[in-house]
Design an enzyme around this catalytic site. Structure first.
Site, PDB file in Angstrom:
ATOM      1  N   HIS A  54      42.689  30.016  36.007  1.00 50.09           N
ATOM      2  CA  HIS A  54      42.773  31.488  36.461  1.00 50.09           C
ATOM      3  C   HIS A  54      43.631  32.394  35.528  1.00 50.09           C
ATOM      4  O   HIS A  54      43.369  33.698  35.540  1.00 50.09           O
ATOM      5  CB  HIS A  54      43.409  31.545  38.001  1.00 50.09           C
TER       6      HIS A  54
ATOM      7  N   ASP B 134      42.245  35.814  34.336  1.00 51.21           N
ATOM      8  CA  ASP B 134      42.812  37.060  34.374  1.00 51.21           C
ATOM      9  C   ASP B 134      42.782  37.651  32.941  1.00 51.21           C
ATOM     10  O   ASP B 134      42.683  39.091  32.719  1.00 51.21           O
ATOM     11  CB  ASP B 134      44.274  36.789  34.758  1.00 51.21           C
TER      12      ASP B 134
ATOM     13  N   ASN C 252      36.984  30.248  35.051  1.00 59.12           N
ATOM     14  CA  ASN C 252      38.189  29.876  35.887  1.00 59.12           C
ATOM     15  C   ASN C 252      38.159  28.289  36.309  1.00 59.12           C
ATOM     16  O   ASN C 252      39.196  27.860  36.328  1.00 59.12           O
ATOM     17  CB  ASN C 252      38.061  30.653  37.354  1.00 59.12           C
TER      18      ASN C 252
ATOM     19  N   ASP D 120      28.750  43.142  35.839  1.00 53.94           N
ATOM     20  CA  ASP D 120      29.227  41.774  36.258  1.00 53.94           C
ATOM     21  C   ASP D 120      29.298  40.789  35.307  1.00 53.94           C
ATOM     22  O   ASP D 120      28.233  40.578  34.401  1.00 53.94           O
ATOM     23  CB  ASP D 120      28.292  41.388  37.556  1.00 53.94           C
TER      24      ASP D 120
ATOM     25  N   GLU E 175      35.006  39.857  39.563  1.00 57.69           N
ATOM     26  CA  GLU E 175      34.595  39.889  38.256  1.00 57.69           C
ATOM     27  C   GLU E 175      33.611  41.288  37.933  1.00 57.69           C
ATOM     28  O   GLU E 175      32.805  41.185  36.959  1.00 57.69           O
ATOM     29  CB  GLU E 175      33.975  38.697  37.522  1.00 57.69           C
TER      30      GLU E 175
END
Length: 372
Positions: free
Chosen positions: A248, A252, A243, A235, A278
């Site tokens: 975003h 990405d 973000n 994680d 994530e």
């Protein structure tokens, strides 16, 4: 003669359809078939050519008209020279075995072998596949014409039979081309749908659905063969901040680059999946808890040392937390879900312990494992 050749054509169309079902993994232009696949394809279409000889029209006791050469034409146009050559050799051998070793059979067999060679050479032409198939077909028919002229004394009957067979073979080539292209397109769509159902759209890793399928399969294999199976739950630390701060699109980009880092630092037989926003999971077969921990640390260090570049000039540093579990060393799991839950628990322990670290479930004692 027309009825026999039409039957010949219908039988071959059936073979083409069956071949399309068998070749869904080897769509032309999507995946390149292996050497073994090409050999098998040549053998298969060679057998098709031999079967087509059973539906031949006897021009005389030693000479038969059929569409066996189209088997060579089709496999050459889609898979190249090697399958074409193999199919040509097999059809030539079949001609001798089925109708006896005579001068006429030998000449006809040599003709089929020559067609295999010529179609293999034509397969390298850079032109539309339909044009390529037509060139192969006409070339093959010219070879057949020569064979007929050598084996038949009546030149008038030669051209009568040849013209009928040429017309049917040309029409047959058009229909077969339409059918094979339809099958090829359908197989492309099937592969695309299969990929979409199994692959995460952003990272091209396995998605959650595929991960669960792989985890279940690998767990059953490990349980059946008494082998180890490790799971890493990965994680990204504080991903929400990325973000919120950069947007975003940057998030990405980080996920895409992280997926490459994970692939680059795992073994070739490990299965890497994106299982959440994530969150990533890695299946590590046949590895001890110590080996799984070393792999997890290798990944953690690689991510910490990597400079992520979203493409806007920003350089980002991120860290990951990792939880690890191994069946049957750290848990005598009754099913795959138990193993995954233990890896998740270790992940939360790594998160709660300060992040940017790995936590591996404690190894069970030998007594506990034997009595579980």
């Amino acid at each position: 003669m027309i009825n026999i050749l039409f039957t010949n054509f219908c039988v071959f169309v059936t073979f083409i359809y069956v071949s399309g079902l068998l070749s869904q993994k080897y769509v032309v232009g999507v995946q390149s078939p292996s050497f073994i696949v090409k050999i098998n394809a040549g053998l298969l279409f060679g057998i098709y050519g031999i079967i087509l000889m059973y539906y031949s029209y006897p021009i005389n006791p030693l000479l038969f008209a059929d569409l066996r050469h189209l088997a060579i034409v089709v496999i050459a146009s889609y898979m190249g020279w090697l399958p074409s050559l193999i199919a040509g050799i097999l059809v030539a051998a079949g001609r001798l075995l089925l109708f006896g070793l005579t001068d006429s059979s030998a000449i006809a067999a040599e003709g089929m072998f020559l067609i295999g060679i010529l179609c293999g050479l034509i397969s390298s032409f850079r032109c539309n596949r339909l044009i390529k198939m037509m060139i192969m077909n006409v070339t093959g028919m010219l070879v057949i014409l020569v064979v007929m002229m050598i084996n038949l004394k009546s030149q008038g009957s030669v051209f009568e039979f040849f013209l009928t067979q040429l017309i049917i073979s040309v029409l047959g080539t058009l229909v077969i081309y339409a059918l094979t292209e339809y099958i090829n397109t359908s197989n492309k769509l099937f592969l695309q749908m299969k990929k979409n159902s199994e692959t995460d759209y952003l990272t091209n890793l396995n998605n959650l659905r595929q991960f669960e399928q792989l985890l279940s399969e690998r767990f059953l294999e490990a349980h059946h063969f008494n082998e180890r199976l490790g799971v890493l739950a990965v994680d990204i630390d504080h991903f929400k901040k990325i973000n919120d701060t950069y947007g975003h699109a940057v998030g990405d980009a980080v996920l895409q680059q992280l997926s490459r880092v994970l692939k680059d630092h795992t073994r070739s037989f490990c299965e890497v999946s994106r299982t959440g926003g994530e969150e990533f999971s890695i299946l590590v077969p046949e590895a001890s808890p110590a080996e799984v921990s070393l792999l997890a640390e290798k990944i953690r260090a690689a991510v910490e040392g990597h400079s992520f570049d979203p493409g806007d000039g920003t350089r980002l540093k991120i860290t990951v937390s990792i939880g690890a579990a191994v069946h049957p060393d750290t848990i005598q799991a009754s099913d795959a879900g138990d193993l995954l839950k233990q890896a998740d628990r270790e992940l939360y322990r790594a998160k709660n312990g300060g992040r940017n670290r790995i936590c591996t479930a404690a190894t069970l004692s030998r007594h506990t494992r034997l009595n579980a």
